[in-house]
Design an enzyme around this catalytic site. Structure first.
Site, PDB file in Angstrom:
ATOM      1  N   HIS A   1      34.382  -9.935  22.373  1.00 17.75           N
ATOM      2  CA  HIS A   1      35.401  -9.584  23.350  1.00 17.75           C
ATOM      3  C   HIS A   1      35.627  -8.092  23.522  1.00 17.75           C
ATOM      4  O   HIS A   1      35.739  -7.589  24.637  1.00 17.75           O
ATOM      5  CB  HIS A   1      36.707 -10.265  22.937  1.00 17.75           C
ATOM      6  CG  HIS A   1      37.871  -9.989  23.839  1.00 17.75           C
ATOM      7  ND1 HIS A   1      37.830 -10.281  25.188  1.00 17.75           N
ATOM      8  CD2 HIS A   1      39.098  -9.458  23.601  1.00 17.75           C
ATOM      9  CE1 HIS A   1      38.992  -9.939  25.727  1.00 17.75           C
ATOM     10  NE2 HIS A   1      39.777  -9.427  24.795  1.00 17.75           N
TER      11      HIS A   1
ATOM     12  N   LEU B   1      37.520 -16.050  29.066  1.00 10.40           N
ATOM     13  CA  LEU B   1      38.638 -15.946  28.151  1.00 10.40           C
ATOM     14  C   LEU B   1      39.825 -16.829  28.518  1.00 10.40           C
ATOM     15  O   LEU B   1      40.117 -17.038  29.683  1.00 10.40           O
ATOM     16  CB  LEU B   1      39.114 -14.494  28.161  1.00 10.40           C
ATOM     17  CG  LEU B   1      39.934 -14.078  26.969  1.00 10.40           C
ATOM     18  CD1 LEU B   1      39.043 -14.050  25.743  1.00 10.40           C
ATOM     19  CD2 LEU B   1      40.501 -12.697  27.205  1.00 10.40           C
TER      20      LEU B   1
ATOM     21  N   HIS C   1      37.332 -12.652  20.156  1.00  5.86           N
ATOM     22  CA  HIS C   1      38.608 -13.221  20.601  1.00  5.86           C
ATOM     23  C   HIS C   1      38.643 -14.690  20.200  1.00  5.86           C
ATOM     24  O   HIS C   1      37.661 -15.400  20.370  1.00  5.86           O
ATOM     25  CB  HIS C   1      38.732 -13.065  22.115  1.00  5.86           C
ATOM     26  CG  HIS C   1      40.109 -13.337  22.636  1.00  5.86           C
ATOM     27  ND1 HIS C   1      40.643 -14.608  22.652  1.00  5.86           N
ATOM     28  CD2 HIS C   1      41.056 -12.516  23.150  1.00  5.86           C
ATOM     29  CE1 HIS C   1      41.873 -14.536  23.156  1.00  5.86           C
ATOM     30  NE2 HIS C   1      42.148 -13.285  23.457  1.00  5.86           N
TER      31      HIS C   1
ATOM     32  N   ARG D   1      43.806 -11.117  15.639  1.00  7.29           N
ATOM     33  CA  ARG D   1      42.663 -11.832  16.213  1.00  7.29           C
ATOM     34  C   ARG D   1      41.529 -12.034  15.217  1.00  7.29           C
ATOM     35  O   ARG D   1      40.870 -13.080  15.230  1.00  7.29           O
ATOM     36  CB  ARG D   1      42.153 -11.081  17.436  1.00  7.29           C
ATOM     37  CG  ARG D   1      43.083 -11.232  18.614  1.00  7.29           C
ATOM     38  CD  ARG D   1      42.582 -10.468  19.817  1.00  7.29           C
ATOM     39  NE  ARG D   1      43.496 -10.683  20.942  1.00  7.29           N
ATOM     40  CZ  ARG D   1      43.415 -10.052  22.091  1.00  7.29           C
ATOM     41  NH1 ARG D   1      42.460  -9.147  22.297  1.00  7.29           N
ATOM     42  NH2 ARG D   1      44.273 -10.297  23.066  1.00  7.29           N
TER      43      ARG D   1
ATOM     44  N   PHE E   1      52.956 -11.729  20.846  1.00 10.82           N
ATOM     45  CA  PHE E   1      51.500 -11.660  20.778  1.00 10.82           C
ATOM     46  C   PHE E   1      51.084 -11.564  19.321  1.00 10.82           C
ATOM     47  O   PHE E   1      51.907 -11.266  18.447  1.00 10.82           O
ATOM     48  CB  PHE E   1      51.003 -10.429  21.556  1.00 10.82           C
ATOM     49  CG  PHE E   1      50.195 -10.758  22.784  1.00 10.82           C
ATOM     50  CD1 PHE E   1      50.679 -11.616  23.748  1.00 10.82           C
ATOM     51  CD2 PHE E   1      48.939 -10.195  22.978  1.00 10.82           C
ATOM     52  CE1 PHE E   1      49.940 -11.909  24.881  1.00 10.82           C
ATOM     53  CE2 PHE E   1      48.188 -10.487  24.103  1.00 10.82           C
ATOM     54  CZ  PHE E   1      48.681 -11.344  25.048  1.00 10.82           C
TER      55      PHE E   1
ATOM     56  N   GLU F   1      45.517 -14.851  24.829  1.00 14.19           N
ATOM     57  CA  GLU F   1      46.365 -14.974  23.637  1.00 14.19           C
ATOM     58  C   GLU F   1      47.802 -15.328  24.032  1.00 14.19           C
ATOM     59  O   GLU F   1      48.560 -15.888  23.237  1.00 14.19           O
ATOM     60  CB  GLU F   1      46.342 -13.627  22.900  1.00 14.19           C
ATOM     61  CG  GLU F   1      47.080 -13.579  21.593  1.00 14.19           C
ATOM     62  CD  GLU F   1      46.653 -12.360  20.773  1.00 14.19           C
ATOM     63  OE1 GLU F   1      45.449 -12.098  20.649  1.00 14.19           O
ATOM     64  OE2 GLU F   1      47.546 -11.648  20.275  1.00 14.19           O
TER      65      GLU F   1
ATOM     66  N   LEU G   1      45.187  -2.603  27.232  1.00 12.18           N
ATOM     67  CA  LEU G   1      45.684  -2.086  28.508  1.00 12.18           C
ATOM     68  C   LEU G   1      46.533  -0.844  28.250  1.00 12.18           C
ATOM     69  O   LEU G   1      46.496   0.125  29.015  1.00 12.18           O
ATOM     70  CB  LEU G   1      46.503  -3.155  29.246  1.00 12.18           C
ATOM     71  CG  LEU G   1      45.724  -4.371  29.754  1.00 12.18           C
ATOM     72  CD1 LEU G   1      46.673  -5.401  30.362  1.00 12.18           C
ATOM     73  CD2 LEU G   1      44.677  -3.974  30.783  1.00 12.18           C
TER      74      LEU G   1
ATOM     75  N   ARG H   1      41.707  -4.622  16.935  1.00 11.94           N
ATOM     76  CA  ARG H   1      42.727  -4.303  17.924  1.00 11.94           C
ATOM     77  C   ARG H   1      43.737  -5.447  18.040  1.00 11.94           C
ATOM     78  O   ARG H   1      43.367  -6.609  17.995  1.00 11.94           O
ATOM     79  CB  ARG H   1      42.068  -4.079  19.288  1.00 11.94           C
ATOM     80  CG  ARG H   1      43.057  -3.841  20.411  1.00 11.94           C
ATOM     81  CD  ARG H   1      42.371  -3.518  21.710  1.00 11.94           C
ATOM     82  NE  ARG H   1      41.656  -4.621  22.319  1.00 11.94           N
ATOM     83  CZ  ARG H   1      42.223  -5.636  22.963  1.00 11.94           C
ATOM     84  NH1 ARG H   1      43.536  -5.718  23.077  1.00 11.94           N
ATOM     85  NH2 ARG H   1      41.486  -6.593  23.501  1.00 11.94           N
TER      86      ARG H   1
ATOM     87  N   GLN I   1      35.380  -6.948  18.258  1.00  9.28           N
ATOM     88  CA  GLN I   1      36.357  -8.030  18.131  1.00  9.28           C
ATOM     89  C   GLN I   1      35.856  -9.324  18.758  1.00  9.28           C
ATOM     90  O   GLN I   1      35.370  -9.320  19.887  1.00  9.28           O
ATOM     91  CB  GLN I   1      37.652  -7.626  18.838  1.00  9.28           C
ATOM     92  CG  GLN I   1      38.716  -8.704  18.809  1.00  9.28           C
ATOM     93  CD  GLN I   1      40.063  -8.154  19.223  1.00  9.28           C
ATOM     94  OE1 GLN I   1      40.327  -7.990  20.403  1.00  9.28           O
ATOM     95  NE2 GLN I   1      40.896  -7.833  18.261  1.00  9.28           N
TER      96      GLN I   1
ATOM     97  N   GLY J   1      33.876   5.689  36.423  1.00  6.58           N
ATOM     98  CA  GLY J   1      34.483   4.400  36.093  1.00  6.58           C
ATOM     99  C   GLY J   1      35.842   4.303  36.763  1.00  6.58           C
ATOM    100  O   GLY J   1      36.683   5.188  36.610  1.00  6.58           O
TER     101      GLY J   1
END
Lengths: 557, 353
Positions: free
Chosen positions: A335, A237, A228, A271, A113, A240, A377, A371, A226, A10
């Site tokens: 999400h 998306l 979103h 969220r 946020f 946020e 990130l 989350r 989750q 990955g």
């Protein structure tokens, strides 16, 4: 046989951060990815990355917000590791050249946020994940790290509980390769493609979770998915960051309904809270054609054009709305996977020596049951780095051993059997589409025993059909059908875990909302759920939650 | 047809003519036609995914994010390189219908190939790179060229262990932000005339990346970067045709960014012979015909070496076949303006009427 000391599977943010860390620690590293690195799903992250950079902020405050956001299911020792490391890791990214939006004083800008008590989210306009991904790729190039791009890894090979490497298909030639390693870091992202209208890239098919699960490693907290709050009609998306910049949510009466659900935080509640509020409004007839309105006009056109440029284009392209002039129709969209392969704070699997997991594929349990925006990130960066460092240290202390010869042979036999099946069976797409619809309908925002039990049965019926699935193309060169068939196999296994976990957990916590058990039940359910592969589907178990500083409290925003 | 979001809106019907090639079949590339019906609002990518998943599993193309940020699905649609995911099917069907109407008005039979008959939307792999299979191209050289501009921050003053971040004003960020959104899809590179004429030309994508680093105030290697790109196959081989800017699916002003790179090179005294000749050719062309003459530009800039060859790729040779371009009707006015500009002070402000 291909052999490297450390193999990273990955090449998104977590994988490349791990590769850079392992390389810098002196290991011979190679990255293996089914897509070119800059095509990885990290590029879709828009809003930003959290760190207590501000003079008035602290890692303790970040820790508290994250614990509360997780509905107290996150492991507080792991969250502490992440929040403490955040400022240093973000400055390291800045020094690597990552472009961040700036305050007038020249420092990295931060925006508010959801669920955060401080404007803690560093960002680059609304392309934060994109610039981080490109910065990582450029650092990989700079180091000359070996890259096997467009190689699809089919299995993680364990021998006597020790990771030996992987088997992969070079998509260009169709050839299978054994790839030996002293340590394997898996950073293949989420499985959100079990859902219809997911915000995720088409490639987010849970490959790493699936291969770990098949190798006997436990998955954790899979029922926590989750939704979103602001997805466009097709799941794409809208960040946020829009609400962080001052955008508001309106129902069909033009009411800022979040005031009723979260009197203090309003649109910037966490969220799970906002998504449920939207779903309630829509269900009670205060939606507009099944959507809620996200109004960015309070932000003003100038700031929209600089800080929310991509959002504006997506809104115009997909919804046909210029957010400088009219509200954007949005709705909750699947999400993020809080769950994943169980791993410790160095990404290490507790059961398979030499196997490491970082990013969304993993469940180090920093997100618990929900989350916070801006923490994904960060999770990828911090635990990507740490797992790369740990894998390099492990490699330095161990001998390189060959892969068991049977690994490639077994995989070849499986693919040959698949290719040799009867020509008039169904193809994977119909099965995948049915899976996505049923998961969306029955294991969505609201969950209830009857529907969940049906979902488990239906996923199992799809697995039976999948066992007879037909390959739609048998060629060797860049066969895109073959990986899709294997991906759907992963999705089915993982959906089964999600549905079973949701059925078992008779409480409501974070993203998991049971209409028949609407309260959080700390007496019984303050624990992680575990899923290990058995003969007839997952064997479920539980594990304790680590609480260090903050005892569970009633959660309001 | 896949399920519609809004069943009330009529679906889109389309004929897709897709350029197919499979090296394992050992044959030449061919056109294959698919007649499909998609819900209103569908993109070309959604149509391709529908075909691959439900009609023909052998069709190969790259895709990932579906919203123009991963850069995977670059391809030529109706002759122009675009991202399939942010191209509306209705828009390209309308284009194809207009093309068919023009052909029938001109009473030409169009193409011999039945797959292309009528208003078929043509979908082909990106240009300027070899094809692996169907719409999947080999981007190896493209990535190598990107790497050749050393796209990573370089600073002798790299205080990686420093407490704080390096400072940068919002304006300084805004300057590099103009080049940040390149998704490296290859659309500009695919249709770049200079790459077609001189395959070693570093190409527009790499120059955008070079712009982003040369203008980054944290990078102190701008002079060396520009020096490397002022040589052969570097920035001066751009022919200013602006196709890159037209094609960019992220609306980057690609040619303008290349121009900014050239400006910086001139400031740094890195204007090569080729660059001087190019500028002279640009002015001479304007004075002669009142037009920008890509033909002389390409020659003077050295992009087309060894004279005009019949072996040049189609768009370039087509352009050159046009011969000297007719002057515009009021070319005298252009010449007078040019004369004024050449006058004392040689700045437009003084000499302008």
């Amino acid at each position: 046989m291909i052999a490297h000391e450390v193999l990273i599977i990955g090449a998104g943010l977590a994988g490349m951060r791990a590769a850079i860390a392992a390389h810098d620690a002196g290991a011979d590293v190679a990255l293996v990815s089914k897509v070119h690195p800059v095509r990885s799903h990290t590029c879709c992250a828009q809003g930003g990355i959290n760190a207590a950079l501000g003079d008035d902020d602290s890692w303790e405050a970040h820790l508290f917000d994250t614990v509360k956001g997780s509905d107290y299911l996150g492991d507080q020792d792991a969250i502490e590791v992440m929040c403490k490391a955040a400022p240093g890791d973000i400055r390291a990214l800045e020094h690597m050249g990552c472009p961040f939006s700036r305050f007038e004083n020249g420092r990295i800008a931060q925006r508010p946020f959801g669920g955060a008590g401080f404007p803690r989210t560093a960002y680059a306009a609304d392309i934060s994940g994109f610039v981080l991904l490109h910065t990582m790729y450029e650092q990989v190039l700079r180091r000359g790290i070996r890259l096997y791009q467009e190689w699809y890894v089919t299995r993680l090979v364990l021998d006597d509980g020790v990771a030996r490497g992987v088997v992969a298909i070079d998509l260009l030639t169709g050839k299978l390769h054994a790839m030996a390693a002293k340590a394997v870091v898996i950073a293949t992202g989420p499985a959100s493609r079990i859902y219809q209208s997911s915000s995720n890239s088409v490639d987010c098919t849970g490959d790493g979770m699936g291969m770990a699960y098949r190798a006997g490693l436990p998955l954790m907290d899979m029922e926590f998915v989750q939704f979103h709050p602001t997805g466009l009609r097709n799941g794409v998306l809208i960040t946020e960051g829009c609400r962080g910049e001052g955008g508001i949510l309106l129902n069909s009466d033009g009411e800022r309904f979040m005031k009723r659900y979260a009197p203090t935080k309003g649109e910037l509640a966490s969220r799970d809270v906002v998504s449920r509020a939207e779903a309630t409004e829509i269900a009670e007839g205060r939606g507009i054609d099944g959507f809620i309105m996200l109004d960015l006009r309070p932000i003003g056109p100038e700031r929209i054009r600089t800080n929310l440029l991509q959002v504006r284009e997506l809104s115009m392209d997909i919804a046909g709305v210029d957010p400088c002039e009219a509200p954007i129709p949005i709705r909750p969209t699947p999400h993020y996977f809080m769950g994943g392969v169980r791993a410790g704070v160095d990404g290490r699997s507790p059961v398979a020596e030499g196997a490491y997991f970082a990013g969304e594929v993993s469940c180090i349990s920093v997100h618990g049951a929900n989350r916070l925006g801006g923490n994904s990130l960060l999770d990828a960066v911090v635990f990507g780095r740490r797992s790369g460092e740990a894998a390099a240290a492990h490699a330095a202390a161990h001998e390189q051993l060959p892969l068991p010869e049977s690994a490639v042979r077994d995989q070849e036999a499986e693919i040959a059997e698949l290719a040799g099946r009867d020509g008039d069976g169904e193809r994977q797409a119909t099965i995948r589409e049915e899976l996505q619809k049923l998961m969306f309908a029955k294991v969505g925002i609201w969950r209830e025993k009857g529907a969940l039990a049906e979902a488990v049965d239906e996923v199992r019926a799809l697995k039976e059909r999948y066992a007879r699935v037909r390959l739609g193309h048998a060629g060797a060169v860049f066969n895109t059908e073959l990986p899709q068939v294997l991906e759907t196999g992963n999705l089915l296994d993982l959906a089964e875990c999600v549905a079973m976990g949701a059925l078992d957990r008779e409480e409501s916590r974070g993203s998991h909302a049971r209409t028949d058990f609407p309260e959080r039940d700390d007496e019984v359910w303050m624990k992680h759920s575990l899923f290990t592969r058995g003969d007839d589907g997952p064997v479920c178990d539980t594990a304790p939650v680590t609480i260090t500083r903050y005892e569970p409290e009633v959660r309001t925003y | 047809m896949p399920a519609a979001d809004d069943p009330g809106v009529p679906p889109v019907t389309a004929a897709l003519a897709i350029r197919r090639y499979d090296p394992e079949l050992g044959d030449e590339a061919r056109w294959q036609r698919y007649e499909i019906e998609m819900p209103a609002g569908s993109t070309v990518l959604e149509a391709l995914m529908y075909v691959q998943e439900h009609v023909d599993g052998s069709l190969a193309f790259r895709r990932s994010c579906r919203h123009a940020i991963c850069g995977s699905c670059g391809m030529r649609i109706n002759g122009c390189a675009r991202l399939a995911c942010n191209t509306q099917l209705t828009a390209v069907v309308a284009e194809a219908e207009r093309r068919a109407a023009r052909r029938s008005a001109a009473a030409t039979s169009g193409d011999d190939d039945a797959a292309l008959a009528g208003a078929a939307v043509r979908i082909e792999p990106l240009g300027n790179m070899p094809v692996i299979r169907d719409l999947v191209t080999d981007m190896t050289v493209f990535w190598e060229k990107l790497r050749s501009v050393q796209p990573w921050l370089q600073s002798l003053d790299d205080r990686a262990d420093a407490d704080g971040e390096r400072l940068m004003t919002p304006h300084q960020y805004a300057v590099i932000a103009q080049g940040l959104l390149c998704v490296e899809c290859g659309a500009c590179y695919s249709d770049c005339i200079a790459v077609e004429a001189a395959p070693e030309f570093v190409g527009p994508t790499s120059l955008v990346k070079a712009y982003r680093y040369a203008y980054d105030v944290r990078d102190d290697q701008a002079h060396r970067r520009l020096h490397d790109l002022a040589g052969e196959h570097g920035m001066w081989e751009c022919t200013h045709c602006y196709v890159c800017t037209q094609r960019c699916p992220k609306h980057l002003r690609v040619r303008e960014l290349i121009g900014r790179l050239s400006e910086l090179a001139q400031v740094e005294g890195l204007c090569s012979d080729a660059a001087v000749k190019r500028s002279q050719a640009f002015v001479a062309g304007i004075e002669q015909s009142g037009r920008v003459d890509e033909r002389t530009l390409a020659e003077k800039a050295g992009a087309v070496r060894g004279g005009v060859s019949a072996a040049l790729p189609a768009p370039v040779s087509e352009m050159l076949r046009g011969g000297a371009r007719e002057p515009i009707s009021d070319v005298d006015l252009v010449r007078r303006v040019a004369g004024r500009l050449r006058g004392p002070g040689s700045t437009g402000a003084e000499g302008a009427p």
